[in-house]
Design a protein around this motif. Sequence first.
Motif, PDB file in Angstrom:
ATOM      1  N   GLY A  28      31.643 -34.405  22.360  1.00  0.00           N
ATOM      2  CA  GLY A  28      30.313 -35.008  22.373  1.00  0.00           C
ATOM      3  C   GLY A  28      29.237 -34.038  22.808  1.00  0.00           C
ATOM      4  N   TYR A  29      29.529 -33.242  23.831  1.00  0.00           N
ATOM      5  CA  TYR A  29      28.545 -32.273  24.317  1.00  0.00           C
ATOM      6  C   TYR A  29      28.182 -31.279  23.215  1.00  0.00           C
ATOM      7  CZ  TYR A  29      26.149 -28.995  27.400  1.00  0.00           C
ATOM      8  OH  TYR A  29      25.200 -28.185  27.984  1.00  0.00           O
ATOM      9  N   ASP A  30      29.182 -30.840  22.470  1.00  0.00           N
ATOM     10  CA  ASP A  30      28.906 -29.887  21.400  1.00  0.00           C
ATOM     11  C   ASP A  30      28.062 -30.518  20.295  1.00  0.00           C
ATOM     12  OD1 ASP A  30      29.665 -27.180  20.068  1.00  0.00           O
ATOM     13  OD2 ASP A  30      30.045 -28.683  18.529  1.00  0.00           O
ATOM     14  N   LEU A  31      28.270 -31.798  20.008  1.00  0.00           N
ATOM     15  CA  LEU A  31      27.497 -32.466  18.962  1.00  0.00           C
ATOM     16  C   LEU A  31      26.006 -32.462  19.275  1.00  0.00           C
ATOM     17  CD1 LEU A  31      29.711 -35.605  18.168  1.00  0.00           C
ATOM     18  CD2 LEU A  31      29.315 -33.632  16.681  1.00  0.00           C
ATOM     19  N   SER A  32      25.656 -32.711  20.539  1.00  0.00           N
ATOM     20  CA  SER A  32      24.239 -32.885  20.880  1.00  0.00           C
ATOM     21  C   SER A  32      23.569 -31.622  21.411  1.00  0.00           C
ATOM     22  CB  SER A  32      24.088 -34.011  21.909  1.00  0.00           C
ATOM     23  OG  SER A  32      24.808 -33.737  23.089  1.00  0.00           O
ATOM     24  N   ASN A  33      24.309 -30.736  22.074  1.00  0.00           N
ATOM     25  CA  ASN A  33      23.612 -29.590  22.657  1.00  0.00           C
ATOM     26  C   ASN A  33      23.031 -28.666  21.596  1.00  0.00           C
ATOM     27  OD1 ASN A  33      25.831 -28.089  21.770  1.00  0.00           O
ATOM     28  ND2 ASN A  33      26.305 -27.222  23.762  1.00  0.00           N
ATOM     29  N   ILE A  34      23.648 -28.640  20.424  1.00  0.00           N
ATOM     30  CA  ILE A  34      23.106 -27.804  19.352  1.00  0.00           C
ATOM     31  C   ILE A  34      21.774 -28.362  18.857  1.00  0.00           C
ATOM     32  CG2 ILE A  34      24.304 -28.982  17.449  1.00  0.00           C
ATOM     33  CD1 ILE A  34      23.631 -25.183  17.829  1.00  0.00           C
ATOM     34  N   ALA A  35      21.583 -29.697  18.957  1.00  0.00           N
ATOM     35  CA  ALA A  35      20.309 -30.292  18.546  1.00  0.00           C
ATOM     36  C   ALA A  35      19.168 -29.766  19.418  1.00  0.00           C
ATOM     37  CB  ALA A  35      20.383 -31.818  18.638  1.00  0.00           C
ATOM     38  N   GLY A  36      19.410 -29.665  20.727  1.00  0.00           N
ATOM     39  CA  GLY A  36      18.398 -29.117  21.622  1.00  0.00           C
ATOM     40  C   GLY A  36      18.218 -27.629  21.425  1.00  0.00           C
ATOM     41  N   ALA A 159      19.856 -30.398  27.493  1.00  0.00           N
ATOM     42  CA  ALA A 159      18.876 -29.741  26.630  1.00  0.00           C
ATOM     43  C   ALA A 159      17.451 -30.019  27.107  1.00  0.00           C
ATOM     44  CB  ALA A 159      19.054 -30.208  25.186  1.00  0.00           C
ATOM     45  N   TYR A 160      17.186 -31.266  27.511  1.00  0.00           N
ATOM     46  CA  TYR A 160      15.843 -31.610  27.989  1.00  0.00           C
ATOM     47  C   TYR A 160      15.518 -30.851  29.284  1.00  0.00           C
ATOM     48  CZ  TYR A 160      11.963 -34.228  29.958  1.00  0.00           C
ATOM     49  OH  TYR A 160      10.751 -34.576  30.514  1.00  0.00           O
ATOM     50  N   ALA A 161      16.508 -30.792  30.186  1.00  0.00           N
ATOM     51  CA  ALA A 161      16.284 -30.118  31.465  1.00  0.00           C
ATOM     52  C   ALA A 161      15.986 -28.629  31.274  1.00  0.00           C
ATOM     53  CB  ALA A 161      17.509 -30.290  32.366  1.00  0.00           C
ATOM     54  N   LEU A 162      16.538 -28.047  30.218  1.00  0.00           N
ATOM     55  CA  LEU A 162      16.370 -26.614  29.981  1.00  0.00           C
ATOM     56  C   LEU A 162      15.298 -26.306  28.939  1.00  0.00           C
ATOM     57  CD1 LEU A 162      20.181 -25.790  29.915  1.00  0.00           C
ATOM     58  CD2 LEU A 162      18.569 -25.013  31.661  1.00  0.00           C
ATOM     59  N   ALA A 163      14.738 -27.351  28.329  1.00  0.00           N
ATOM     60  CA  ALA A 163      13.796 -27.139  27.224  1.00  0.00           C
ATOM     61  C   ALA A 163      12.514 -26.445  27.672  1.00  0.00           C
ATOM     62  CB  ALA A 163      13.465 -28.463  26.554  1.00  0.00           C
ATOM     63  N   ALA A 164      12.015 -26.780  28.861  1.00  0.00           N
ATOM     64  CA  ALA A 164      10.755 -26.201  29.333  1.00  0.00           C
ATOM     65  C   ALA A 164      10.829 -24.677  29.421  1.00  0.00           C
ATOM     66  CB  ALA A 164      10.383 -26.790  30.690  1.00  0.00           C
ATOM     67  N   SER A 165      12.016 -24.162  29.762  1.00  0.00           N
ATOM     68  CA  SER A 165      12.184 -22.714  29.880  1.00  0.00           C
ATOM     69  C   SER A 165      12.696 -22.081  28.588  1.00  0.00           C
ATOM     70  CB  SER A 165      13.163 -22.393  31.015  1.00  0.00           C
ATOM     71  OG  SER A 165      14.444 -22.917  30.729  1.00  0.00           O
ATOM     72  N   GLY A 166      12.996 -22.927  27.602  1.00  0.00           N
ATOM     73  CA  GLY A 166      13.547 -22.418  26.345  1.00  0.00           C
ATOM     74  C   GLY A 166      14.945 -21.865  26.495  1.00  0.00           C
ATOM     75  N   GLY A 167      15.697 -22.369  27.479  1.00  0.00           N
ATOM     76  CA  GLY A 167      17.011 -21.803  27.794  1.00  0.00           C
ATOM     77  C   GLY A 167      18.125 -22.293  26.897  1.00  0.00           C
TER      78      GLY A 167
END
Length: 470
Positions: A28-36, A159-167
């Motif tokens: 499940g993690y792999d399915l969604s983390n690529i979206a972010g 992904a949301y938590a890391l989105a601000a830094s583009g990580g």
Amino acid sequence: MGSTETRKTPRLAVLVGIAAASVGVIYGYDLSNIAGAMLFIPKEFDLDTAGVQWITTMVVIGEIAGAIIGGWLANRIGRKKSVVLVAVTYAVFALMCALSVSVPMLMVARLLLGLTIGVSVVVVPVFVAESSPADIRGSLLVAYQVATVVGIIIGYLAAYALAASGGWRWMLGLAAVPAVVVALILMRMPDTARWYMLKGRTEEARRTLRMVEPAADVDAELAEISRALHEERGGALREMLRPPYLRATVFVVVLGFFIQITGINAIVYYSPKLFEAMGFHGNFALLILPALVQVAALIAVFVSLVLVDRLGRRPILLGGIAMMVLANALLIGVFVAGENFGGALTALGFIGVLLFTVGFTFGFGALVWVYAGESFPSRLRSMGSSAMLTSDLVANAIVAGFFLTMLQTLGGSGTFAVFGALALLAFVFVYKFAPETKGRQLEDIRHFWENGGQWPAVSASGAEAETTGR
């Protein structure tokens, strides 16, 4: 003292099932983390739409290869060792993704990551099915889907938590954490009694059965497993392609294809792109709203978990597909209503995605693992699961590889019209051909296929046939 041991029995069986099902968190993690991550990777590597689809699809191509070899590996080294190997190698390849410095390196890492996932989606349902008592087997198999949805939610939130830094590298690399945890949990678990018997290790099979079902007649169960193994003649692939199991093979292959070709992973992989097309903007809308959709899906799968061994497999599967058909109709209407999204129209689009995902998770998502684990007798089970999941992943690759192109060329209404038509075909197929396996012993399910796709008047265990004939 004996009664106390009996009361503890379900806990031992559930522990084995949940430990194996927790591999779903990785999937499940792999399915969604690529979206972010795909909100940032195209900018770093200057990717066009085709490049985005290729990086997303590479993991699915790897999964196809993993599914093809998964059945062989499960028979060769065992169900448990296969899953432990998957978890360890997944952690390595997740870190390789995070450290990629070029598009070719990222594609190779994604391909290898997919290989490990492909093995897991074949082996885990077999491990769970063979480690579970008949009365809770369906629930434990559905628990794999619960873990998968939890993993999807974690992926979006990370992904949301890391989105601000583009990580995006952290988004991909953190996948190693649940993989290591799962490996540590599983290393202390036994393999299944059926695999031990397949290898002639009778005493280990006896110990495993006593741990999972101490109240059962262990000698009788071992005799039944041994009889079933001796009755199955010839090579596994040859046997799957001739009567009576040809019917079972066709059923699981077609079911596996319908599960993915109806479009669920288009929403999981590309939900930020889809929500953008419906008028949503900003990291919160593009990553947290998909996570909220998965929270609703998690509730749906818990409902399925409760009902699967009470109502049966068929009502749940048909009900879930019916919800998907309604959701497609709603999404078609939303996109037909106008190109300028906003207000109520955008909200209806979100509801459509929500209903589609809930319907899938309640039906197809939960029951794929049940049918993968239940449709074949012992020696064919891992190969049967491999065939089903290979078909499933081929359809997944088609959707991942062409969804964005479909959205651009057909528009939202045309795209969901295609998915809606496929969901209708899936409903008809399931209604006509899916067996009801509720409460059946694994070794008895073969009688359905031997009787031409109908339950005999009385099964080998003495259970009366279902009134529907399915």
